[in-house]
Structure formats: structure tokens, C-alpha cells
Enzyme design. Structure first.
Site, PDB file in Angstrom:
ATOM      1  N   ARG A 101      38.382  33.102  50.493  1.00 52.14           N
ATOM      2  CA  ARG A 101      38.767  32.947  49.097  1.00 52.14           C
ATOM      3  C   ARG A 101      40.104  32.248  48.948  1.00 52.14           C
ATOM      4  NH1 ARG A 101      37.165  30.850  45.536  1.00 52.14           N
ATOM      5  NH2 ARG A 101      35.215  31.884  46.092  1.00 52.14           N
ATOM      6  N   LYS A 136      53.728  19.588  33.435  1.00 50.25           N
ATOM      7  CA  LYS A 136      52.911  20.707  32.958  1.00 50.25           C
ATOM      8  C   LYS A 136      51.954  21.141  34.068  1.00 50.25           C
ATOM      9  CE  LYS A 136      53.239  19.078  28.190  1.00 50.25           C
ATOM     10  NZ  LYS A 136      52.523  18.516  27.023  1.00 50.25           N
ATOM     11  N   LYS A 168      64.866  13.422  25.558  1.00 53.16           N
ATOM     12  CA  LYS A 168      63.999  13.756  24.437  1.00 53.16           C
ATOM     13  C   LYS A 168      64.814  14.012  23.172  1.00 53.16           C
ATOM     14  CE  LYS A 168      60.249  15.611  27.259  1.00 53.16           C
ATOM     15  NZ  LYS A 168      59.231  16.697  27.361  1.00 53.16           N
ATOM     16  N   GLU A 197      62.321   9.266  25.159  1.00 51.55           N
ATOM     17  CA  GLU A 197      61.177   9.538  24.300  1.00 51.55           C
ATOM     18  C   GLU A 197      61.536   9.172  22.858  1.00 51.55           C
ATOM     19  OE1 GLU A 197      58.485  13.293  24.436  1.00 51.55           O
ATOM     20  OE2 GLU A 197      60.011  13.668  22.903  1.00 51.55           O
ATOM     21  N   ASP A 218      55.936   8.603  21.816  1.00 48.39           N
ATOM     22  CA  ASP A 218      55.395   9.937  21.596  1.00 48.39           C
ATOM     23  C   ASP A 218      54.565   9.990  20.316  1.00 48.39           C
ATOM     24  OD1 ASP A 218      55.062  12.738  22.091  1.00 48.39           O
ATOM     25  OD2 ASP A 218      56.612  13.140  20.595  1.00 48.39           O
TER      26      ASP A 218
END
Length: 283
Positions: A101, A136, A168, A197, A218
Site C-alpha cells: 500500500r 498548490k 502579488k 501578477e 490573473d
């Protein structure tokens, strides 16, 4: 990827299953089997996939001991058809079952990322636009996830907060403006590339005038992307243009055709669909 990092990830994963105990105490079900029982097993993928995870699998069985022999039928980055063999194992039956596993968890996750990247890459293959990942990622699997992106044919954005600037909205506000933020970045670390950004055409112009090396558009609409590319091409200082936001399988080709250089997609490593795998003992 460095061996030390892979070893640490595997150590943590095995600890979850064995509660920090040696296999003889931590895997009570495997201990139903005689200690000297030898076995052979094969691992298959039940669906089409881009394979990734060889080093993690090898490290799982290295840490468990038991002198397991692994024979590989694929390597990282290979495309595997559904129901095809990925690798076989031979050794202690207990060890094969204890490591099953943990090894498959790494493979199913990393192969899932690589497979999704390949899907997106194929959608924009007719363009020169490059597909990027983001930060992310699953906690503790940042570099592993970004390695899987490479196996799928994509490219890495910055690895973390340390290796490049991504200025940003909140950075801009805190620094007093786009030009001020870029100036400070160039003063502090002139060797690092600087990305800004922006949320409007006006902010794009400010970023270009201030010397940004890459500009992230963005949540731009398609007409705004086309306008941004035209402005960038005519500007004395040009930057790489990256699109981010509202990118999915339906929109990515349209975005890529606007002429931007990069498209970044957080879903590549955030919305991970594991590959369906199976290990079976064989004669």
C-alpha cells in the site's frame, strides 16, 4: 529529487502504517504468513496512465528489508495502457504485503499528476505555449509533485518562496506600488527572476515599464489576453506572459492560442485523481 528527501518521505509513510514499529510487530496481518514464505507479485495499472514513482517504490522495499527483487517494465514518464504490467516483485511474502500500500500510494498519486499533465499538454500541443504547475501541492510532497509534472511533459514554476519572486496584489500594496516592489526585488536579489501578477491592462503596462521578467495575467478575459500580447510585443521591454485562473480542459486551448508564453494550472497538483493500481501474487 535527492535520495535523502525520498527516503524521508517513505519513512514517514511507513510510520503511518506500522506506527513506528518494525514490520514483525507493526503489520499484524502479514504476520499470519510464515516468516520464510517466498512469493512473486505483479503490479498492473487498471487504466491508461503516465507512470511515475519508481524511486519511491524502490525505497519502500529497501527500508523494509527482506531482499525484494523488483523488475521494471516501465520507467518514469512512460505511458502505460490499462491492464499492463508496471513491475514485478519477488521476495518475502510478508515484506511484499507490508510494502504494497505504501508503494502504491506514491505511484497512484504521482502517476495521477503525470497523467493529468499529459492530458493538458496534449490539448495545447498545436501551440508553443508551455504548461506550468503551481505551489498548490500536497503538504510534504512539493518536490515529488513537481517531479511528476516533469514526467507528464509539463514545466515547473518556482519550487517555493525562495527561488524566485512572484509579486502579488498584497505585496504591491505593502510596497507602495508595482515599480517600487520590482525595484526592491532587483536590489535585494538581482540574480532571481521577477514575476508580477496583474489584474488589468494598466497594471500590465506598469509591470512592463518597471522591468518585470514575467507577468502573470490573473483572470484575464480572452480579449484582454490578446491585447496584453499585442502590448507586450510592441513594448521596448518585453516579458514572458503567463495566464492563470479559470483554466480547465475546455478553456486551455483558447487561452494558449492568444499567444501567451505560459499557462499555470493549480489543479495539476491540487485536484489529484489517483491512478487505479493493483498488486496480485502470481505463481
Amino acid at each position: 529529487m535527492v535520495a535523502q528527501e525520498i527516503a524521508q518521505s517513505v519513512k514517514i509513510a511507513l510510520h503511518e502504517d506500522l506506527n513506528g514499529l518494525p514490520p514483525t510487530e507493526g503489520d499484524i496481518t502479514a504476520n499470519l504468513i510464515p516468516e520464510d514464505k517466498q512469493a512473486k507479485a505483479v503490479v498492473i495499472t487498471r487504466e491508461d496512465a503516465v507512470f511515475c514513482g519508481q524511486a519511491w517504490t524502490q525505497e519502500v522495499f529497501r527500508q523494509l528489508g527482506g531482499d525484494v527483487k523488483i523488475t521494471w517494465f516501465v520507467k518514469d514518464g512512460d505511458f502505460a495502457k490499462a491492464n499492463s504490467k508496471l513491475f514485478s516483485l519477488e521476495g518475502s511474502a510478508r515484506t511484499l504485503l507490508t510494502g504494497e500500500r505504501t508503494a502504491l500510494n506514491f505511484i497512484q498519486t504521482l502517476s495521477g499528476i503525470a497523467s493529468k499533465v499529459k492530458l493538458y499538454i496534449d490539448l495545447i500541443a498545436e501551440t508553443d505555449c508551455k504548461l506550468l504547475d503551481t505551489r498548490k501541492t500536497l503538504p510534504g510532497l512539493r518536490n515529488a509533485s513537481k517531479y511528476a509534472v516533469l514526467c507528464g511533459g509539463g514545466f515547473n514554476h518556482r519550487l517555493g518562496l525562495f527561488d524566485a519572486y512572484l509579486i502579488k496584489e498584497n505585496h504591491i500594496l505593502a510596497c507602495g506600488g508595482i515599480a517600487q516592489a520590482i525595484a526592491i526585488a532587483n536590489e535585494q536579489h538581482p540574480e532571481r527572476w521577477v514575476e508580477v501578477e496583474v489584474e488589468s491592462i494598466e497594471e500590465l503596462k506598469l509591470a512592463l515599464d518597471a522591468g518585470a521578467q514575467r507577468v502573470m495575467l490573473d483572470n484575464f478575459t480572452v480579449p484582454m489576453m490578446i491585447e496584453a500580447v499585442a502590448i507586450n510585443n510592441k513594448n521596448d521591454h518585453t516579458a514572458d506572459l503567463e495566464v492563470s485562473g479559470n483554466v480547465n480542459r475546455k478553456t486551455i486551448l483558447t487561452y494558449a492560442k492568444t499567444g501567451v508564453d505560459y499557462i499555470s494550472v493549480g489543479a495539476l497538483t491540487k485536484h489529484v485523481q489517483a491512478v487505479d493500481l493493483s498488486m496480485r501474487f502470481v505463481e
